[in-house]
Design a protein around this motif. Structure first.
Motif, PDB file in Angstrom:
ATOM      1  N   GLY A 124      42.697  79.322  52.398  1.00 29.67           N
ATOM      2  CA  GLY A 124      42.140  78.449  51.370  1.00 29.67           C
ATOM      3  C   GLY A 124      42.330  76.976  51.721  1.00 29.67           C
ATOM      4  O   GLY A 124      41.740  76.102  51.086  1.00 29.67           O
ATOM      5  N   GLN A 125      43.175  76.692  52.684  1.00 34.32           N
ATOM      6  CA  GLN A 125      43.437  75.282  53.030  1.00 34.32           C
ATOM      7  C   GLN A 125      42.721  74.850  54.297  1.00 34.32           C
ATOM      8  O   GLN A 125      43.010  73.793  54.855  1.00 34.32           O
ATOM      9  CB  GLN A 125      44.939  75.079  53.211  1.00 34.32           C
ATOM     10  N   ARG A 126      41.815  75.686  54.788  1.00 31.49           N
ATOM     11  CA  ARG A 126      41.150  75.380  56.064  1.00 31.49           C
ATOM     12  C   ARG A 126      40.449  74.019  56.032  1.00 31.49           C
ATOM     13  O   ARG A 126      40.559  73.227  56.950  1.00 31.49           O
ATOM     14  CB  ARG A 126      40.147  76.486  56.429  1.00 31.49           C
ATOM     15  N   LYS A 127      39.751  73.758  54.927  1.00 32.59           N
ATOM     16  CA  LYS A 127      39.010  72.478  54.802  1.00 32.59           C
ATOM     17  C   LYS A 127      39.977  71.303  54.902  1.00 32.59           C
ATOM     18  O   LYS A 127      39.730  70.330  55.592  1.00 32.59           O
ATOM     19  CB  LYS A 127      38.305  72.421  53.440  1.00 32.59           C
ATOM     20  N   ARG A 128      41.090  71.430  54.171  1.00 28.20           N
ATOM     21  CA  ARG A 128      42.087  70.346  54.152  1.00 28.20           C
ATOM     22  C   ARG A 128      42.639  70.111  55.572  1.00 28.20           C
ATOM     23  O   ARG A 128      42.775  68.989  56.018  1.00 28.20           O
ATOM     24  CB  ARG A 128      43.202  70.725  53.177  1.00 28.20           C
ATOM     25  N   ILE A 129      42.940  71.212  56.288  1.00 23.92           N
ATOM     26  CA  ILE A 129      43.526  71.080  57.636  1.00 23.92           C
ATOM     27  C   ILE A 129      42.494  70.428  58.574  1.00 23.92           C
ATOM     28  O   ILE A 129      42.830  69.538  59.366  1.00 23.92           O
ATOM     29  CB  ILE A 129      43.994  72.458  58.167  1.00 23.92           C
ATOM     30  N   GLU A 130      41.246  70.864  58.422  1.00 22.93           N
ATOM     31  CA  GLU A 130      40.171  70.291  59.243  1.00 22.93           C
ATOM     32  C   GLU A 130      40.046  68.789  58.986  1.00 22.93           C
ATOM     33  O   GLU A 130      39.980  67.999  59.920  1.00 22.93           O
ATOM     34  CB  GLU A 130      38.871  70.963  58.816  1.00 22.93           C
ATOM     35  N   GLN A 131      40.069  68.417  57.698  1.00 21.20           N
ATOM     36  CA  GLN A 131      39.948  66.991  57.358  1.00 21.20           C
ATOM     37  C   GLN A 131      41.115  66.191  57.917  1.00 21.20           C
ATOM     38  O   GLN A 131      40.943  65.085  58.402  1.00 21.20           O
ATOM     39  CB  GLN A 131      39.898  66.811  55.834  1.00 21.20           C
ATOM     40  N   LEU A 132      42.306  66.781  57.858  1.00 18.73           N
ATOM     41  CA  LEU A 132      43.478  66.080  58.408  1.00 18.73           C
ATOM     42  C   LEU A 132      43.288  65.839  59.906  1.00 18.73           C
ATOM     43  O   LEU A 132      43.556  64.746  60.408  1.00 18.73           O
ATOM     44  CB  LEU A 132      44.759  66.902  58.179  1.00 18.73           C
ATOM     45  N   CYS A 133      42.828  66.858  60.632  1.00 16.96           N
ATOM     46  CA  CYS A 133      42.624  66.723  62.084  1.00 16.96           C
ATOM     47  C   CYS A 133      41.597  65.623  62.358  1.00 16.96           C
ATOM     48  O   CYS A 133      41.823  64.753  63.202  1.00 16.96           O
ATOM     49  CB  CYS A 133      42.111  68.020  62.703  1.00 16.96           C
ATOM     50  N   HIS A 134      40.484  65.650  61.610  1.00 20.96           N
ATOM     51  CA  HIS A 134      39.447  64.630  61.822  1.00 20.96           C
ATOM     52  C   HIS A 134      39.995  63.243  61.499  1.00 20.96           C
ATOM     53  O   HIS A 134      39.777  62.291  62.248  1.00 20.96           O
ATOM     54  CB  HIS A 134      38.212  64.930  60.960  1.00 20.96           C
ATOM     55  N   GLY A 135      40.735  63.128  60.411  1.00 23.43           N
ATOM     56  CA  GLY A 135      41.287  61.833  60.004  1.00 23.43           C
ATOM     57  C   GLY A 135      42.203  61.276  61.094  1.00 23.43           C
ATOM     58  O   GLY A 135      42.142  60.088  61.427  1.00 23.43           O
ATOM     59  N   LEU A 136      43.030  62.142  61.673  1.00 26.09           N
ATOM     60  CA  LEU A 136      43.970  61.676  62.712  1.00 26.09           C
ATOM     61  C   LEU A 136      43.198  61.246  63.954  1.00 26.09           C
ATOM     62  O   LEU A 136      43.519  60.240  64.578  1.00 26.09           O
ATOM     63  CB  LEU A 136      44.981  62.787  63.039  1.00 26.09           C
ATOM     64  N   LEU A 137      42.158  62.008  64.301  1.00 19.85           N
ATOM     65  CA  LEU A 137      41.372  61.641  65.495  1.00 19.85           C
ATOM     66  C   LEU A 137      40.522  60.392  65.236  1.00 19.85           C
ATOM     67  O   LEU A 137      40.280  59.604  66.152  1.00 19.85           O
ATOM     68  CB  LEU A 137      40.506  62.814  65.951  1.00 19.85           C
ATOM     69  N   ASP A 138      40.086  60.196  63.967  1.00 18.88           N
ATOM     70  CA  ASP A 138      39.332  58.975  63.636  1.00 18.88           C
ATOM     71  C   ASP A 138      40.176  57.735  63.921  1.00 18.88           C
ATOM     72  O   ASP A 138      39.644  56.677  64.243  1.00 18.88           O
ATOM     73  CB  ASP A 138      38.973  58.949  62.132  1.00 18.88           C
ATOM     74  N   ALA A 139      41.496  57.896  63.774  1.00 20.54           N
ATOM     75  CA  ALA A 139      42.377  56.729  63.888  1.00 20.54           C
ATOM     76  C   ALA A 139      42.720  56.367  65.339  1.00 20.54           C
ATOM     77  O   ALA A 139      43.405  55.378  65.574  1.00 20.54           O
ATOM     78  CB  ALA A 139      43.667  57.000  63.103  1.00 20.54           C
ATOM     79  N   VAL A 140      42.302  57.197  66.316  1.00 19.10           N
ATOM     80  CA  VAL A 140      42.608  56.845  67.717  1.00 19.10           C
ATOM     81  C   VAL A 140      41.320  56.635  68.507  1.00 19.10           C
ATOM     82  O   VAL A 140      40.291  57.268  68.221  1.00 19.10           O
ATOM     83  CB  VAL A 140      43.454  57.931  68.460  1.00 19.10           C
TER      84      VAL A 140
END
Ligand code: HEM
Length: 411
Positions: A124-140
């Protein structure tokens, strides 16, 4: 009671000298304990000595998959001696949780948090985990070298562990710092100062957890603290035990799962054909998880103590003897996996690796670790398909934990 810093260091130095002497005599387990870059050849040497042998360092050692599986499921073995005393010195005041308890206390404490850790919750948290990964990669800026461990996997896991507790933002940094320092316990200590720093982090982590408990007493939520407090109110668990379980959950998952991700990406980049396979079919991300858990697991050793005399594969193990399972070795047992030294995403069949253990101590966070790592591999191959290593890695120097401190990569 924990051991004072000076005695701890003295003990550590004596053990290190003894282990070095035994490695000079050719003992494979001693060589492995010397924190080698490649532990797998010593696992092979251990296997050549038979399904199980007594190391010159002391414990019985096995890298045989079937035998290891049997030991982990055999109730004649436990994590403490039959009289409940510990086999190994206690490292820190936090090192006292159900991971290190036998039934019935293990069963009672584990049962309180098991419902919280089902695969369904993390799915149920797949979307949240995906968004976290994208957010971290957006920052580099991925076109320039960046550290995969610092910029992606550690912050991802810190956040996911904080999610379990619903840690408030204002203590997030303090919580993460204390968890990271406490997790260093596996590397040993270079000075009394380092040991004291560790104990200070343990004490502060306890304090944060205490504050969190008070908060959840007032405002319960959908988190593991509230779940444990329900059990506390019903009288099934003491407050000391609540803090102990929360302490275990704070430090058990971050490092190990970060290293699963780091080791997996390293294996993929060292095997460009496998990276290409993943690129062509991102569904293979689940296979990357399975194959990394088998091929280069973040934890290399699991210990047990015999509660009674046991005959195993012709060896007579006496009550009180320790047995060490070389997880990384058992996962490369050629009797269990054909061509075991090959990292192969198309591998079919074979038993499950022993990386999450098996039996009553089977890793409680396995579903979380699997889901997080799978999504991390998937997002990475999608966002940075030309990913490559951008400099030498620096390994963590611990024989039980296998992972990377530094992993420079770029697009
Ligand atoms: C790749 C990541 C992980 C690996 C390789 C791993 C490995 C292990 C292993 C080998 C054990 C059992 C040790 C034994 O049999 O003595 C274990 C137990 C445990 N793990 Fe994990 N773990 C990982 C991630 C996590 C996560 C994310 C959490 C939770 C946040 C977690 C929580 C626990 C707990 C609570 C136990 C104790 C279970 C018990 O004693 O009944 N682990 N883990």
């Amino acid at each position: 009671m924990t051991i004072p810093a000076g005695d701890q260091l003295q003990e550590q130095a004596k053990t290190a000298t003894f282990v070095w002497q035994m490695s000079e005599l050719g003992d494979p387990y001693a060589k492995l304990l010397l924190r080698q870059v490649n532990p797998y050849r010593f696992c092979e040497q251990a296997r050549e000595l038979g399904p199980i042998h007594r190391s010159k360092v002391g414990p019985w050692v096995t890298a045989d998959h079937a035998l290891s599986l049997g030991i982990l499921r055999d109730r004649r073995f436990g994590v403490r001696r039959a009289d409940g005393t510990r086999d190994l010195a206690q490292f820190t005041s936090m090192d006292d949780s159900f991971l290190k308890l036998d039934p019935p206390d293990h069963t009672r404490l584990r049962r309180m948090v098991t419902p919280f850790f089902g695969a369904r919750r993390f799915n149920g948290q797949r979307k949240r985990i995906e968004q976290l990964c994208h957010g971290l990669l957006d920052a580099v800026d991925t076109t320039k070298p960046f550290d995969l461990m610092d910029e992606l996997v550690r912050p991802l896991m810190n956040t996911l562990v904080r999610d379990l507790f619903q840690v408030p933002e204002d203590v997030a940094e303090r919580f993460d710092r204390n968890c990271t320092t406490t997790g260093r316990v596996f590397e040993g200590f270079a000075s009394p100062e380092q040991y004291e720093e560790l104990e200070a982090a343990v004490a502060d982590l306890r304090a944060v957890l205490g504050e969190l408990v008070e908060l959840r007493m007032e405002q319960p939520g959908d988190d593991v603290v509230s779940e444990l407090l329900t059990a506390y109110r019903e009288g099934g668990v003491t407050m000391d035990e609540v803090i102990g379980v929360l302490g275990l959950l704070s430090i058990a998952g971050t490092e190990s799962t970060s290293h699963l991700m780091g080791n997996g990406v390293l294996a993929l980049l060292e095997h460009p054909d496998q990276w290409e396979l993943l690129k062509a079919d991102p569904e293979l991300a689940t296979k990357v998880v399975d194959e990394t858990l088998r091929y280069d697991p973040p934890n290399q050793l699991i210990s047990r103590v015999a509660h009674v005399d046991v005959e195993l594969a012709g060896a007579r193990i006496e009550a009180g003897d320790s047995v060490v399972i070389l997880t990384g070795g058992a996962n490369r047992d050629p009797k269990a996996y054909p061509d075991p030294n090959r990292f192969d995403l198309t591998r079919e069949g074979g038993p499950e690796s022993l990386t999450f253990s098996t039996g009553i101590h089977f890793c409680l966070g396995a579903a979380l670790a699997r889901t997080a790592a799978e999504i991390c591999f998937r997002v990475l191959v999608d966002r940075v398909p030309t990913l490559h290593q951008a400099g030498p890695v620096r390994r963590r120097m611990a024989s039980s934990i296998r992972g990377l401190h530094r992993f420079p990569v770029s697009a």
